[in-house]
Structures are given as structure tokens and as C-alpha cells.
Design a protein around this motif. Sequence first.
Motif, PDB file in Angstrom:
ATOM      1  N   ILE A 111       0.828  -1.211   0.000  1.00 57.68           N
ATOM      2  CA  ILE A 111       0.000   0.000   0.000  1.00 57.68           C
ATOM      3  C   ILE A 111       0.864   1.263   0.000  1.00 57.68           C
ATOM      4  CG2 ILE A 111      -1.967  -1.153   1.079  1.00 57.68           C
ATOM      5  CD1 ILE A 111      -1.228   0.172   3.689  1.00 57.68           C
ATOM      6  N   ILE A 112       2.058   1.161   0.574  1.00 56.57           N
ATOM      7  CA  ILE A 112       2.983   2.300   0.501  1.00 56.57           C
ATOM      8  C   ILE A 112       3.369   2.532  -0.960  1.00 56.57           C
ATOM      9  CG2 ILE A 112       5.275   3.155   1.124  1.00 56.57           C
ATOM     10  CD1 ILE A 112       4.975   1.559   3.766  1.00 56.57           C
ATOM     11  N   GLY A 113       3.691   1.449  -1.664  1.00 58.84           N
ATOM     12  CA  GLY A 113       4.064   1.552  -3.065  1.00 58.84           C
ATOM     13  C   GLY A 113       2.960   2.062  -3.956  1.00 58.84           C
ATOM     14  N   GLN A 114       1.697   1.863  -3.528  1.00 61.86           N
ATOM     15  CA  GLN A 114       0.542   2.344  -4.299  1.00 61.86           C
ATOM     16  C   GLN A 114       0.166   3.787  -3.955  1.00 61.86           C
ATOM     17  OE1 GLN A 114      -2.824  -0.605  -4.434  1.00 61.86           O
ATOM     18  NE2 GLN A 114      -1.373  -1.909  -3.344  1.00 61.86           N
ATOM     19  N   LYS A 115       0.994   4.445  -3.169  1.00 56.94           N
ATOM     20  CA  LYS A 115       0.761   5.841  -2.764  1.00 56.94           C
ATOM     21  C   LYS A 115      -0.526   6.003  -1.956  1.00 56.94           C
ATOM     22  CE  LYS A 115       3.170   7.803  -6.775  1.00 56.94           C
ATOM     23  NZ  LYS A 115       3.092   8.773  -7.897  1.00 56.94           N
ATOM     24  N   LEU A 116      -0.790   5.006  -1.108  1.00 55.45           N
ATOM     25  CA  LEU A 116      -1.999   5.037  -0.276  1.00 55.45           C
ATOM     26  C   LEU A 116      -1.691   5.407   1.170  1.00 55.45           C
ATOM     27  CD1 LEU A 116      -3.817   1.830  -1.588  1.00 55.45           C
ATOM     28  CD2 LEU A 116      -4.106   4.200  -2.346  1.00 55.45           C
ATOM     29  N   VAL A 117      -0.432   5.762   1.440  1.00 58.16           N
ATOM     30  CA  VAL A 117      -0.019   6.058   2.810  1.00 58.16           C
ATOM     31  C   VAL A 117       0.502   7.489   2.895  1.00 58.16           C
ATOM     32  CG1 VAL A 117       1.654   5.519   4.620  1.00 58.16           C
ATOM     33  CG2 VAL A 117       0.514   3.675   3.392  1.00 58.16           C
ATOM     34  N   LYS A 118       0.071   8.174   3.950  1.00 54.39           N
ATOM     35  CA  LYS A 118       0.596   9.509   4.229  1.00 54.39           C
ATOM     36  C   LYS A 118       1.284   9.495   5.588  1.00 54.39           C
ATOM     37  CE  LYS A 118      -2.773  12.227   1.589  1.00 54.39           C
ATOM     38  NZ  LYS A 118      -3.796  13.303   1.647  1.00 54.39           N
ATOM     39  N   LEU A 119       2.470  10.058   5.613  1.00 55.43           N
ATOM     40  CA  LEU A 119       3.219  10.248   6.860  1.00 55.43           C
ATOM     41  C   LEU A 119       3.263  11.738   7.136  1.00 55.43           C
ATOM     42  CD1 LEU A 119       5.079   9.262   9.161  1.00 55.43           C
ATOM     43  CD2 LEU A 119       6.996   9.437   7.551  1.00 55.43           C
ATOM     44  N   ASN A 120       2.669  12.133   8.262  1.00 58.41           N
ATOM     45  CA  ASN A 120       2.551  13.555   8.584  1.00 58.41           C
ATOM     46  C   ASN A 120       1.924  14.340   7.436  1.00 58.41           C
ATOM     47  OD1 ASN A 120       3.662  13.254  11.163  1.00 58.41           O
ATOM     48  ND2 ASN A 120       5.744  13.347  10.347  1.00 58.41           N
ATOM     49  N   TRP A 121       0.825  13.747   6.913  1.00 64.78           N
ATOM     50  CA  TRP A 121      -0.022  14.415   5.909  1.00 64.78           C
ATOM     51  C   TRP A 121       0.628  14.539   4.536  1.00 64.78           C
ATOM     52  CZ3 TRP A 121       0.404  15.718  10.977  1.00 64.78           C
ATOM     53  CH2 TRP A 121      -0.755  15.535  11.757  1.00 64.78           C
ATOM     54  N   LYS A 122       1.737  13.826   4.299  1.00 62.37           N
ATOM     55  CA  LYS A 122       2.393  13.845   3.000  1.00 62.37           C
ATOM     56  C   LYS A 122       2.524  12.406   2.492  1.00 62.37           C
ATOM     57  CE  LYS A 122       3.372  18.331   3.055  1.00 62.37           C
ATOM     58  NZ  LYS A 122       2.729  18.668   4.322  1.00 62.37           N
ATOM     59  N   ILE A 123       2.163  12.178   1.224  1.00 65.69           N
ATOM     60  CA  ILE A 123       2.298  10.848   0.643  1.00 65.69           C
ATOM     61  C   ILE A 123       3.768  10.439   0.620  1.00 65.69           C
ATOM     62  CG2 ILE A 123       2.060   9.503  -1.483  1.00 65.69           C
ATOM     63  CD1 ILE A 123      -0.436  11.126  -2.130  1.00 65.69           C
ATOM     64  N   GLU A 162       6.423   7.048  -0.467  1.00 64.96           N
ATOM     65  CA  GLU A 162       6.542   5.766  -1.160  1.00 64.96           C
ATOM     66  C   GLU A 162       7.738   4.965  -0.655  1.00 64.96           C
ATOM     67  OE1 GLU A 162       5.766   6.043  -5.557  1.00 64.96           O
ATOM     68  OE2 GLU A 162       5.974   8.191  -5.117  1.00 64.96           O
ATOM     69  N   GLN A 163       8.307   5.365   0.477  1.00 63.18           N
ATOM     70  CA  GLN A 163       9.513   4.726   0.985  1.00 63.18           C
ATOM     71  C   GLN A 163       9.211   3.877   2.223  1.00 63.18           C
ATOM     72  OE1 GLN A 163      12.279   4.959  -0.790  1.00 63.18           O
ATOM     73  NE2 GLN A 163      11.210   6.323  -2.217  1.00 63.18           N
ATOM     74  N   PRO A 164       9.101   2.558   2.079  1.00 60.07           N
ATOM     75  CA  PRO A 164       8.810   1.695   3.238  1.00 60.07           C
ATOM     76  C   PRO A 164       9.852   1.804   4.351  1.00 60.07           C
ATOM     77  CG  PRO A 164       8.579   0.484   1.177  1.00 60.07           C
ATOM     78  CD  PRO A 164       9.228   1.781   0.838  1.00 60.07           C
ATOM     79  N   ALA A 165      11.103   2.152   3.989  1.00 58.21           N
ATOM     80  CA  ALA A 165      12.174   2.181   4.975  1.00 58.21           C
ATOM     81  C   ALA A 165      12.266   3.511   5.732  1.00 58.21           C
ATOM     82  CB  ALA A 165      13.518   1.894   4.302  1.00 58.21           C
ATOM     83  N   THR A 166      11.362   4.437   5.449  1.00 59.17           N
ATOM     84  CA  THR A 166      11.381   5.718   6.154  1.00 59.17           C
ATOM     85  C   THR A 166      11.259   5.506   7.661  1.00 59.17           C
ATOM     86  OG1 THR A 166      10.352   6.857   4.282  1.00 59.17           O
ATOM     87  CG2 THR A 166      10.194   7.937   6.426  1.00 59.17           C
ATOM     88  N   ASP A 167      12.110   6.141   8.428  1.00 59.81           N
ATOM     89  CA  ASP A 167      12.054   6.021   9.885  1.00 59.81           C
ATOM     90  C   ASP A 167      10.918   6.872  10.445  1.00 59.81           C
ATOM     91  OD1 ASP A 167      14.150   4.247  10.293  1.00 59.81           O
ATOM     92  OD2 ASP A 167      15.647   5.849  10.244  1.00 59.81           O
ATOM     93  N   CYS A 168      10.214   6.330  11.423  1.00 56.46           N
ATOM     94  CA  CYS A 168       9.138   7.047  12.110  1.00 56.46           C
ATOM     95  C   CYS A 168       9.601   7.428  13.514  1.00 56.46           C
ATOM     96  CB  CYS A 168       7.886   6.168  12.193  1.00 56.46           C
ATOM     97  SG  CYS A 168       7.189   5.727  10.584  1.00 56.46           S
ATOM     98  N   PHE A 169       8.923   8.442  14.069  1.00 56.04           N
ATOM     99  CA  PHE A 169       9.301   8.948  15.381  1.00 56.04           C
ATOM    100  C   PHE A 169       8.053   9.237  16.208  1.00 56.04           C
ATOM    101  CE2 PHE A 169      12.535  10.177  12.303  1.00 56.04           C
ATOM    102  CZ  PHE A 169      13.696   9.727  12.911  1.00 56.04           C
ATOM    103  N   GLU A 170       8.258   9.449  17.500  1.00 52.53           N
ATOM    104  CA  GLU A 170       7.152   9.837  18.368  1.00 52.53           C
ATOM    105  C   GLU A 170       6.508  11.118  17.822  1.00 52.53           C
ATOM    106  OE1 GLU A 170       8.600  10.252  22.324  1.00 52.53           O
ATOM    107  OE2 GLU A 170       8.688   8.096  22.703  1.00 52.53           O
ATOM    108  N   GLY A 171       5.185  11.137  17.825  1.00 49.48           N
ATOM    109  CA  GLY A 171       4.467  12.300  17.338  1.00 49.48           C
ATOM    110  C   GLY A 171       4.055  12.207  15.886  1.00 49.48           C
ATOM    111  N   ASP A 172       4.608  11.227  15.147  1.00 48.64           N
ATOM    112  CA  ASP A 172       4.262  11.092  13.734  1.00 48.64           C
ATOM    113  C   ASP A 172       2.818  10.622  13.576  1.00 48.64           C
ATOM    114  OD1 ASP A 172       6.698  11.920  12.819  1.00 48.64           O
ATOM    115  OD2 ASP A 172       7.436   9.933  12.276  1.00 48.64           O
ATOM    116  N   MET A 173       2.164  11.160  12.552  1.00 45.46           N
ATOM    117  CA  MET A 173       0.803  10.766  12.203  1.00 45.46           C
ATOM    118  C   MET A 173       0.851   9.976  10.899  1.00 45.46           C
ATOM    119  SD  MET A 173      -2.455  11.078  13.136  1.00 45.46           S
ATOM    120  CE  MET A 173      -2.625  12.608  14.062  1.00 45.46           C
ATOM    121  N   ILE A 174       0.182   8.847  10.874  1.00 46.23           N
ATOM    122  CA  ILE A 174       0.173   7.974   9.702  1.00 46.23           C
ATOM    123  C   ILE A 174      -1.262   7.678   9.314  1.00 46.23           C
ATOM    124  CG2 ILE A 174       0.836   5.705   8.802  1.00 46.23           C
ATOM    125  CD1 ILE A 174       3.055   5.754  11.040  1.00 46.23           C
TER     126      ILE A 174
END
Length: 259
Positions: A202-214, A216-228
Motif C-alpha cells: 500500500i505504501i508503493g501504491q501511494k496510499l499512505v501519508k506520513l505527517n499528511w504527505k504521501i 513511497e519509501q517503506p524504509a522511512t524512519d518514524c518517530f514519536e508524534g508522527d501521524m500515519i
Amino acid sequence: MDDIYQHFRKEEKQFIDLAMDWKEFVERTYAEKLTDFLDPRQQFILQSVVGDGPDVRYAFFGGGPSCERKRALIFPDYLKPQEDHFQIGLYEIDYPRKFVKLEHRMVLGSLMSLGIKREKFGDIIVNGDRIQFFSSTEIEDYIISQFKEVGKANVTIQKLGLDEVIEREEEWVQMEKTASSMRLDAIISAAFSVSRQKAQSIIGQKLVKLNWKITEQPATDCFEGDMISARRLGRCKIIRILGETKKQKLRIQFGMVKS
């Protein structure tokens, strides 16, 4: 001011620079600066850039008490901000409710198809068959005259007072889950109880937003406070990393949307 960049992601540098320009404008002209609608991550960055100094201040307003997207007013110390400084209007969509079901994404897509930048309108609120949205009043005439269709449904727009906003039809709950790492695909897999492969798909299909931005990188690191947000799965916020389990997995406290 270079030190501020190290606290944020590389892709956020452009917005940091923009926020710094806004602050410098207020300092130089001693006049206020009203921004377009900002998502909560941008609001946090703006707060970090402007700081708590006595000469330049900021305030946020999105049109209602529970709005996520808000306009920022950056202003000199003499100004006392009021609601009308933010130039926000509330609009309700009238459509044939008995025959058509409209969804948030459909309204968003139709607004964007008018050539309006996402930054020009705020939250879209759905409660049952009622749908409202906030917008900058400077494009009010254009929206009312041009926004005539959502999907295959004919619609009309009615302007309301800001005190007539409906309540958002969602509920947040907190829960603890374990994840193998802080990679985006691992977090999605843990939060929504899907396979890692499904998360990557679903990340590859551009169906995921991290902090309100699409993203396409599954390996992106997430942190406390991030919205998905993941389409068809839901929304979550990483509240806190609680530690490791005996199997060296991460215990994470999530906020999850309960529809």
C-alpha cells in the motif's frame, strides 16, 4: 538558526525556510502575516521557528474547536488576534442524500479538481450524511460558483456561520502494540495488524501519508508524534515508545481512530 534543521527531516527544510521568511517579514515590517492552512506537522515546525520571543508571536485557528488544519497568524506584539483575522469560512454541501453517499476523499478530490491548492481549504468534516468544509474566504466566490459536482452527484454550497460546525464523526482510542522496528512498513504492520508485505504494497501504491504527505519509501524512519494514515486501514499516531520486549521488539503506544 542552522541548528533547527537537525531536529527535522531533510524534506522539511523547504517549509522551515518559508517559516523563517514569514517571521523575518513580521520583524521587518511590523505587520502581521496570515498563512494558508497548515497541517499539524507544519504548525509544530512554525512554533519551533517563531519561538516564544516577545516581539513576534503566532496564533492558529482552523474555524472550529477540533480542526486539524489551521491557518497561522504571525504578528507583532501590539496585535490582539480575533477570529476574523484568519479569514476562514464554513460551507456545507447540499446534495441528494437519499440517492447518493459521499465520502471525505470524494469531496477532497472534487475540490482539488477545481485547480484549488490543498493549502486553501481546511478540514472536511463528515457526520452521517452531512458534509462541511472550511476554506479561505478569498476564494469563497469561486468555490460557490464552480463547485457543482462530487462524483456523479450535483451539489450546491451553502455558507454557514462558524458556530454552526458539526462534530467530527470519529473517536480516538489508545492501545499498545509491538513493532520489529521504527520503519514505516513495520509501524503500519503493527498498528493495523496487517502483514509487512501488505504494508509495503500500500505504501508503493501511494496510499499512505506520513505527517499528511504521501510517501513511497517503506524504509522511512518514524518517530514519536508522527501521524500515519493508510487508505482503507485507518489513521494512527505514534504517541510514545515504551521500551523493548524480551524478544527485542519495540513496545509502542498508539492513538488509533475508532470510526
